[in-house]
Design a protein around this motif. Sequence first.
Motif, PDB file in Angstrom:
ATOM      1  N   ASP A   3       6.813  11.260  -1.390  1.00  0.00           N
ATOM      2  CA  ASP A   3       6.296  13.155  -1.524  1.00  0.00           C
ATOM      3  C   ASP A   3       4.749  13.156  -1.178  1.00  0.00           C
ATOM      4  N   GLU A   4       4.513  13.892  -0.263  1.00  0.00           N
ATOM      5  CA  GLU A   4       3.006  13.963   0.570  1.00  0.00           C
ATOM      6  C   GLU A   4       2.033  14.899  -0.112  1.00  0.00           C
ATOM      7  N   ARG A   5       2.764  15.558  -1.393  1.00  0.00           N
ATOM      8  CA  ARG A   5       1.598  16.098  -2.204  1.00  0.00           C
ATOM      9  C   ARG A   5       0.908  15.706  -3.354  1.00  0.00           C
ATOM     10  N   THR A   6       1.538  13.841  -3.330  1.00  0.00           N
ATOM     11  CA  THR A   6       1.581  12.579  -4.847  1.00  0.00           C
ATOM     12  C   THR A   6       0.404  11.572  -3.700  1.00  0.00           C
ATOM     13  N   ARG A   7      -0.490  11.266  -4.401  1.00  0.00           N
ATOM     14  CA  ARG A   7      -1.156   9.418  -4.110  1.00  0.00           C
ATOM     15  C   ARG A   7      -0.017   8.770  -5.274  1.00  0.00           C
ATOM     16  N   CYS A  70       1.922  14.657 -13.429  1.00  0.00           N
ATOM     17  CA  CYS A  70       0.654  15.142 -12.643  1.00  0.00           C
ATOM     18  C   CYS A  70      -0.736  14.335 -12.263  1.00  0.00           C
ATOM     19  N   GLU A  73      -0.630  13.730  -8.130  1.00  0.00           N
ATOM     20  CA  GLU A  73      -0.858  15.129  -7.800  1.00  0.00           C
ATOM     21  C   GLU A  73      -2.209  15.698  -7.764  1.00  0.00           C
ATOM     22  N   HIS A  74      -2.874  15.671  -8.614  1.00  0.00           N
ATOM     23  CA  HIS A  74      -4.110  16.005  -8.919  1.00  0.00           C
ATOM     24  C   HIS A  74      -4.974  14.835  -9.948  1.00  0.00           C
TER      25      HIS A  74
END
Length: 86
Positions: A3-7, A70, A73-74
């Motif tokens: 998922d590109e929104r997560t690291r 969470c 994501e951030h």
Amino acid sequence: RRDERTRTIEKTRHIFSFGDFTVEIDKYKGWDNIAALEVELPSRDATLTLPAFIEILFEATGNFAFSNACLAEHFPTEEDVRRLYL
């Protein structure tokens, strides 16, 4: 697929016994002066007295902001944590 929104969450976990409890301390990359401590208590009314060198800043139980999903994501900076929760 990733998922590109997560690291990836980078942390070092230290696990040790303290009395009858297992204590986990997560030291996250980017947090130099704070860490997350987790202890599974047998009941809601159970108590644990930690050593004096461990300072509890706030309770994060049930706070979705500190879930792995969470955090992926951030991930808050140490300054964000201090500003929002202390």
